[in-house]
Design an enzyme around this catalytic site. Structure first.
Site, PDB file in Angstrom:
ATOM      1  N   ASP A 198     -16.937-101.449 -21.969  1.00 56.20           N
ATOM      2  CA  ASP A 198     -16.013-102.460 -21.450  1.00 56.20           C
ATOM      3  C   ASP A 198     -15.687-103.431 -22.577  1.00 56.20           C
ATOM      4  OD1 ASP A 198     -14.601-103.709 -19.107  1.00 56.20           O
ATOM      5  OD2 ASP A 198     -15.838-105.406 -19.704  1.00 56.20           O
ATOM      6  N   GLU A 242     -13.583-107.379 -23.521  1.00 54.43           N
ATOM      7  CA  GLU A 242     -12.841-108.570 -23.121  1.00 54.43           C
ATOM      8  C   GLU A 242     -11.872-108.867 -24.254  1.00 54.43           C
ATOM      9  OE1 GLU A 242     -13.062-109.686 -20.218  1.00 54.43           O
ATOM     10  OE2 GLU A 242     -15.018-108.986 -19.521  1.00 54.43           O
ATOM     11  N   HIS A 255     -13.092-114.677 -18.863  1.00 56.13           N
ATOM     12  CA  HIS A 255     -14.350-114.414 -19.572  1.00 56.13           C
ATOM     13  C   HIS A 255     -15.044-115.643 -20.136  1.00 56.13           C
ATOM     14  CE1 HIS A 255     -11.911-114.790 -23.185  1.00 56.13           C
ATOM     15  NE2 HIS A 255     -11.231-113.681 -22.918  1.00 56.13           N
ATOM     16  N   HIS A 291     -22.709-112.168 -18.396  1.00 56.24           N
ATOM     17  CA  HIS A 291     -22.574-111.649 -19.749  1.00 56.24           C
ATOM     18  C   HIS A 291     -21.279-110.886 -20.023  1.00 56.24           C
ATOM     19  CE1 HIS A 291     -26.636-112.871 -20.572  1.00 56.24           C
ATOM     20  NE2 HIS A 291     -27.126-112.088 -19.637  1.00 56.24           N
ATOM     21  N   ASP A 316     -20.588-105.882 -17.251  1.00 53.16           N
ATOM     22  CA  ASP A 316     -19.615-105.007 -16.595  1.00 53.16           C
ATOM     23  C   ASP A 316     -19.880-103.548 -16.951  1.00 53.16           C
ATOM     24  OD1 ASP A 316     -18.469-107.176 -15.454  1.00 53.16           O
ATOM     25  OD2 ASP A 316     -16.547-107.033 -16.482  1.00 53.16           O
TER      26      ASP A 316
END
Length: 256
Positions: free
Chosen positions: A27, A29, A78, A170, A175
């Protein structure tokens, strides 16, 4: 490589006696929604799964977006501020470690087109080709398994009884860990016997720096793809000209 549907019977592998498969659940961000508009990666989280075991080996890094500011909407998602990210290494400084951890393993990603678009953009900036790894999109598979239902990561956690109560801690790494648990249950890997070799019994390790806990609000789902006005108009014209007395024709007349 394009994302692929991997909705097949995983018990076939066990019956053939194949070695447990290693996959990396990933994943990211980002500073915003579009790599094409210059947005960059700000966090990467990877979790290793071998067979049906989350081994404990992870990769995690915060990434300096090289001067790109975090959009307000992304900051709400995030919680990674420009000041914090300015102290982190740039992608150029960590990509070797990241790709070495991934190796040639298949990648399991939810809404894979989003993450792979950013990763391959970062590779292009380094003069590297796109990643050759097989990509397995859990969102695509979930839509096949449960058509017409919500298939966000939170919805899948609820449907498959995966505890996501700590999801705001986190970001990318948590995720990825939740998606690893979802992947195992969605593919029914949890119905197979646990692996017993050294590969699946390695002690929990991390090849990255320790995760820094940053307080974040719960992450809203990424925006769903919607047809453009031109695509919608073309679809309406096709229905009107090609399908007689359809329920869609009646709905279209009511909307017009």
């Amino acid at each position: 490589m394009d994302s692929q549907d991997f909705d097949h019977d995983m018990n076939d592998d066990a019956e053939r006696g194949d070695a447990p498969e290693r996959v990396i659940v990933l994943d990211t961000e980002t500073t915003g929604r579009s790599h094409a508009d210059g947005d960059r990666i700000v966090e990467i989280g990877c979790v290793e799964v071998v067979g049906n075991v989350i081994t404990g080996r992870t990769y995690h890094a915060y990434v300096n977006p090289a001067g790109r500011k975090v959009d307000p909407g992304a900051l709400e998602v995030h919680g990674l501020s420009d000041d914090f990210l300015a102290t982190q290494p740039k992608f150029r400084s960590l990509y070797r470690e990241f790709f070495a951890f991934v190796g040639n393993a298949p990648l399991v990603i939810h809404n894979a087109g989003f993450d792979m678009g950013f990763i391959n953009m970062e590779r292009r900036l380094l003069g590297l080709p796109v990643m050759p790894n097989e990509v397995r999109d859990t969102l695509r598979t979930a839509r096949i398994r449960w058509p017409g239902q919500r298939n966000t990561l939170d919805a899948l956690c609820s449907r498959l009884e995966v505890d996501n109560s700590g999801r705001d801690l986190h970001g990318a790494l948590i995720d990825a860990d939740l998606l690893a648990q979802v992947y195992i249950k969605m593919m029914k890997l949890d119905q197979l016997p646990l692996g017993g070799d050294e590969e699946t019994e390695r002690a929990a390790q991390s090849v990255a720096a320790p995760v820094i806990a940053i307080s974040r609000p719960p992450r809203p789902p990424r925006p769903a793809l919607a047809p453009s006005p031109g695509e919608e108009a073309a679809f309406h014209a096709f229905i009107a000209s090609s399908v007689k007395d359809s329920i869609w024709s009646g709905l279209l007349e009511q909307r017009s």
